[in-house]
Design a protein around this motif. Sequence first.
Motif, short mmCIF file in Angstrom:
data_model
loop_
_atom_site.label_atom_id
_atom_site.label_comp_id
_atom_site.label_asym_id
_atom_site.label_seq_id
_atom_site.Cartn_x
_atom_site.Cartn_y
_atom_site.Cartn_z
N MET A 62 0.84 -1.21 0.00
CA MET A 62 0.00 0.00 0.00
C MET A 62 0.87 1.25 0.00
N ARG A 63 1.96 1.25 0.77
CA ARG A 63 2.86 2.41 0.82
C ARG A 63 3.50 2.66 -0.55
N ARG A 64 3.95 1.58 -1.18
CA ARG A 64 4.57 1.76 -2.49
C ARG A 64 3.56 2.28 -3.52
N SER A 65 2.34 1.79 -3.42
CA SER A 65 1.32 2.20 -4.39
C SER A 65 0.90 3.66 -4.20
N LEU A 66 0.93 4.14 -2.96
CA LEU A 66 0.51 5.52 -2.69
C LEU A 66 1.65 6.53 -2.83
N MET A 67 2.84 6.02 -3.07
CA MET A 67 4.00 6.92 -3.22
C MET A 67 4.23 7.35 -4.67
N LEU A 68 3.30 7.04 -5.56
CA LEU A 68 3.42 7.47 -6.95
C LEU A 68 3.27 9.00 -7.03
N SER A 69 4.09 9.64 -7.82
CA SER A 69 3.98 11.09 -8.01
C SER A 69 2.82 11.40 -8.95
N ARG A 70 2.48 12.67 -9.01
CA ARG A 70 1.36 13.08 -9.86
C ARG A 70 1.66 12.78 -11.32
N ASP A 71 2.93 13.04 -11.71
CA ASP A 71 3.29 12.79 -13.11
C ASP A 71 3.21 11.29 -13.44
N GLN A 72 3.61 10.43 -12.49
CA GLN A 72 3.53 8.98 -12.74
C GLN A 72 2.08 8.51 -12.81
N ALA A 73 1.24 9.10 -11.96
CA ALA A 73 -0.17 8.70 -11.94
C ALA A 73 -0.89 9.10 -13.22
N LEU A 74 -0.43 10.21 -13.86
CA LEU A 74 -1.09 10.67 -15.08
C LEU A 74 -0.44 10.13 -16.33
N ASP A 75 0.69 9.41 -16.20
CA ASP A 75 1.41 8.88 -17.36
C ASP A 75 1.04 7.39 -17.50
N ALA A 76 0.31 7.11 -18.58
CA ALA A 76 -0.15 5.72 -18.78
C ALA A 76 1.01 4.77 -18.96
N SER A 77 2.10 5.22 -19.55
CA SER A 77 3.24 4.33 -19.78
C SER A 77 3.91 3.91 -18.48
N GLN A 78 3.74 4.72 -17.42
CA GLN A 78 4.31 4.36 -16.12
C GLN A 78 3.27 3.75 -15.19
N LEU A 79 2.02 4.16 -15.35
CA LEU A 79 0.98 3.70 -14.45
C LEU A 79 0.67 2.23 -14.64
N LEU A 80 0.59 1.80 -15.90
CA LEU A 80 0.26 0.40 -16.15
C LEU A 80 1.33 -0.55 -15.63
N PRO A 81 2.63 -0.31 -15.87
CA PRO A 81 3.64 -1.18 -15.27
C PRO A 81 3.60 -1.17 -13.75
N ALA A 82 3.32 0.00 -13.17
CA ALA A 82 3.24 0.09 -11.71
C ALA A 82 2.06 -0.75 -11.18
#
Length: 371
Positions: A62-82
């Motif tokens: 849960m900690r790792r999942s909530l530590m995503l930055s705003r840019d990572q959360a809005l970037d589909a290329s990074q969000l899907l692998p995460a």
Amino acid sequence: MAENEDGQERTESATPKRREEARKKGQIPRSRDLSAAAVLMTAGIALSALGSQLGGDLHALMRRSLMLSRDQALDASQLLPAFGSAALDALLACLPLFGLIVLAALLAPLALGGWSFSTEALMPQFNRLNPLSGIKRMFAMRSIIELMKALAKFGVVALVATLVLWNNASALLALGREPTAQAIIHAVKLSGSALILISAGMLLIAGFDVPYQLWQYAKQLKMTREEVRREMKESEGSPEVKGKIRQLQQQMARQRMMQDVPTADVIVTNPTHFAVALRYDEKRMRAPIVVAKGVDLVAARIREVANEHSVPIFEAPPLARVLYKNVDIGGEVPSSLYVAVAQVLTYIFQLRAARRSGQQPPQRPVVSVTE
């Protein structure tokens, strides 16, 4: 009382063959309540034992999942692998729990009916699509019993769940005030304890369901007396066939016995009712053996074969009767008859030697035997 299509009552217990045929068709006793109780109990024990590790893994995820930055959360290329990495971590964290539950689900049925895999059970049964048959099953006694069981199961589970929630109300409310990591571990362990208590109630229901399923299974496999007789006839053969087989076996045994008559040294007779063929080889035998024996027509045939092959015939009624009654074909002469048989064989051997040398034949012995 169950009846078959001919109206005959099924009063006889299932034969081993009937049970084996039912198993091949996938018809074995099963208790869903026992399987459900085993799965719940396994899940509760696993959660209680693995609560600390599982809770820690889930908290870290849960900690790792909530530590995503705003840019990572809005970037589909990074969000899907995460998201894929988080799903894999969650699966690995829960894998021991899932493995134990699957193992319990596979092993629990074996406790009642054992393992069974039947391709016939997988075949579609179109007769189940008949609406009239479906309506008949809905109002059958078994359906009523299943409904009563379902209501009892619901009542027991609801009662146990209510008591668990009531007794742990303060602990559940306190979860919101605990640190996140500790709260997750505490929640997992509380869930495990609740499942153990609920599964205890399910075991109580299974304690009634298992004997009922065994009784129902035995009742379904009951047979009529005609079915039992028919099965016995199919497996063992009809009396006429068995009698014919016995007759053929006796004829074959008699033929083999008659083939051994020419090898005998002497035929001891009654003189007409009994005939026993004896053979002795001092180099290979400890005692004389009976190679053939018979009464009446068989005895007459033995004498006939003996005459054809020049086997000497010695009349000794008591000895012939005792040998016939006490020695099987191929069996050795008992020690109690050694003297009497030795007298006969000695006379036969001396007679044979006298004929070859042209000497006077020996005096015929008087053989006495106590019957």
